[in-house]
Design a protein around this motif. Structure first.
Motif, PDB file in Angstrom:
ATOM      1  N   GLN A  13       0.736  -1.282   0.063  1.00 26.03           N
ATOM      2  CA  GLN A  13       0.029   0.026  -0.104  1.00 26.03           C
ATOM      3  C   GLN A  13       0.802   1.340   0.013  1.00 26.03           C
ATOM      4  N   PRO A  14       0.479   2.344  -0.466  1.00 22.71           N
ATOM      5  CA  PRO A  14       1.064   3.483  -0.377  1.00 22.71           C
ATOM      6  C   PRO A  14       1.605   4.051   1.111  1.00 22.71           C
ATOM      7  N   GLY A  15       2.755   4.196   1.189  1.00 29.12           N
ATOM      8  CA  GLY A  15       3.275   4.556   2.414  1.00 29.12           C
ATOM      9  C   GLY A  15       4.120   3.195   3.072  1.00 29.12           C
ATOM     10  N   GLY A  16       3.809   2.315   2.266  1.00 29.58           N
ATOM     11  CA  GLY A  16       4.579   0.824   2.804  1.00 29.58           C
ATOM     12  C   GLY A  16       5.881   0.965   2.422  1.00 29.58           C
ATOM     13  N   SER A  17       6.489  -0.319   2.848  1.00 29.14           N
ATOM     14  CA  SER A  17       7.870  -0.469   2.637  1.00 29.14           C
ATOM     15  C   SER A  17       8.135  -1.981   2.099  1.00 29.14           C
ATOM     16  N   LEU A  18       9.361  -1.850   1.287  1.00 31.39           N
ATOM     17  CA  LEU A  18       9.686  -3.165   0.746  1.00 31.39           C
ATOM     18  C   LEU A  18      11.397  -3.287   0.933  1.00 31.39           C
ATOM     19  N   ARG A  19      11.794  -4.556   0.743  1.00 26.95           N
ATOM     20  CA  ARG A  19      13.361  -4.779   0.576  1.00 26.95           C
ATOM     21  C   ARG A  19      13.587  -5.609  -0.534  1.00 26.95           C
ATOM     22  N   LEU A  20      14.064  -4.922  -1.436  1.00 29.50           N
ATOM     23  CA  LEU A  20      14.665  -5.819  -2.691  1.00 29.50           C
ATOM     24  C   LEU A  20      15.879  -6.451  -2.551  1.00 29.50           C
ATOM     25  N   SER A  21      16.330  -7.613  -3.129  1.00 33.35           N
ATOM     26  CA  SER A  21      17.515  -8.266  -2.938  1.00 33.35           C
ATOM     27  C   SER A  21      17.958  -8.558  -4.426  1.00 33.35           C
ATOM     28  N   CYS A  22      19.343  -8.448  -4.343  1.00 38.61           N
ATOM     29  CA  CYS A  22      19.906  -9.130  -5.893  1.00 38.61           C
ATOM     30  C   CYS A  22      21.168  -9.856  -5.457  1.00 38.61           C
ATOM     31  N   ALA A  23      21.116 -11.155  -5.686  1.00 36.63           N
ATOM     32  CA  ALA A  23      22.090 -12.090  -5.534  1.00 36.63           C
ATOM     33  C   ALA A  23      22.997 -12.274  -6.682  1.00 36.63           C
ATOM     34  N   ALA A  24      24.197 -12.149  -6.538  1.00 39.72           N
ATOM     35  CA  ALA A  24      25.218 -12.303  -7.422  1.00 39.72           C
ATOM     36  C   ALA A  24      25.870 -13.629  -7.487  1.00 39.72           C
ATOM     37  N   SER A  25      26.109 -14.175  -8.537  1.00 40.83           N
ATOM     38  CA  SER A  25      26.771 -15.479  -8.849  1.00 40.83           C
ATOM     39  C   SER A  25      28.177 -15.694  -8.236  1.00 40.83           C
ATOM     40  N   LEU A  78      23.170  -7.550  -3.126  1.00 45.51           N
ATOM     41  CA  LEU A  78      22.784  -6.183  -2.868  1.00 45.51           C
ATOM     42  C   LEU A  78      21.420  -5.971  -2.585  1.00 45.51           C
ATOM     43  N   TYR A  79      21.011  -4.827  -1.853  1.00 52.95           N
ATOM     44  CA  TYR A  79      19.796  -4.567  -1.321  1.00 52.95           C
ATOM     45  C   TYR A  79      19.245  -3.139  -1.778  1.00 52.95           C
ATOM     46  N   LEU A  80      17.915  -3.015  -1.711  1.00 51.65           N
ATOM     47  CA  LEU A  80      17.314  -1.605  -1.852  1.00 51.65           C
ATOM     48  C   LEU A  80      16.156  -1.813  -0.821  1.00 51.65           C
ATOM     49  N   GLN A  81      16.398  -0.980   0.087  1.00 53.91           N
ATOM     50  CA  GLN A  81      15.251  -0.701   0.996  1.00 53.91           C
ATOM     51  C   GLN A  81      14.395   0.357   0.812  1.00 53.91           C
ATOM     52  N   MET A  82      13.114   0.374   0.653  1.00 51.54           N
ATOM     53  CA  MET A  82      12.306   1.125   0.127  1.00 51.54           C
ATOM     54  C   MET A  82      11.398   1.570   1.055  1.00 51.54           C
ATOM     55  N   ILE A  83      11.018   2.817   1.571  1.00 49.07           N
ATOM     56  CA  ILE A  83      10.253   3.167   2.510  1.00 49.07           C
ATOM     57  C   ILE A  83       9.372   4.227   1.822  1.00 49.07           C
ATOM     58  N   SER A  84       8.201   4.674   2.462  1.00 50.66           N
ATOM     59  CA  SER A  84       7.219   5.859   2.095  1.00 50.66           C
ATOM     60  C   SER A  84       7.003   5.472   0.653  1.00 50.66           C
ATOM     61  N   LEU A  85       6.628   4.290   0.069  1.00 51.73           N
ATOM     62  CA  LEU A  85       6.486   3.940  -1.140  1.00 51.73           C
ATOM     63  C   LEU A  85       4.990   4.799  -1.642  1.00 51.73           C
ATOM     64  N   ARG A  86       5.155   5.173  -3.103  1.00 54.23           N
ATOM     65  CA  ARG A  86       4.230   5.944  -3.596  1.00 54.23           C
ATOM     66  C   ARG A  86       3.771   4.962  -4.882  1.00 54.23           C
ATOM     67  N   PRO A  87       2.669   5.136  -5.391  1.00 54.37           N
ATOM     68  CA  PRO A  87       2.170   4.585  -6.687  1.00 54.37           C
ATOM     69  C   PRO A  87       2.981   4.914  -7.868  1.00 54.37           C
TER      70      PRO A  87
END
Length: 112
Positions: A13-25, A78-87
């Motif tokens: 939802q808008p305002g929420g958070s996610l953390r993306l990960s990227c695993a390298a070989s 590698l990570y990307l922490q995302m907060i206060s997400l918007r549409p």
């Protein structure tokens, strides 16, 4: 050759958070700059953030203060922490190494 595998996307939802990960070989963070890009429907792929081998980090203005890029050298992740997400953050997010290797992408959808 480098394989990159993203994970962590989803619906939030808008305002929420996610953390993306990227695993390298393999261990590449001390050699290559790593970056996150995103591509929204009907739009060109857009650069989001970069971390250089020495750890210098830059962000596109639209995510500055909301997204945090980090890496775990021991885990080759590698990570990307995302907060206060918007549409308008809705997009497929891609991990990139050395401006030439790409992951398959992970979908982030911000919607109520």
């Amino acid at each position: 050759q480098v394989q990159l595998v993203e994970s962590g996307g989803g619906l939030v939802q808008p305002g929420g958070s996610l953390r993306l990960s990227c695993a390298a070989s393999r261990s590449i963070f001390k050699i290559y700059s790593m970056a996150w890009y995103r591509q929204a429907p009907g739009k060109q792929r857009e650069w989001v953030a970069t971390i250089t081998p020495i750890g210098m980090i830059t962000y596109v203005d639209t995510v500055y203060g909301r997204f945090t890029l980090s890496r775990d050298n021991a885990k080759n992740t590698l990570y990307l922490q995302m907060i206060s997400l918007r549409p308008e953050d809705t997009a497929v997010y891609y991990c990139n190494a050395d401006a030439q290797f790409w992951g398959q992408g992970t979908q982030v959808t911000v919607s109520s």
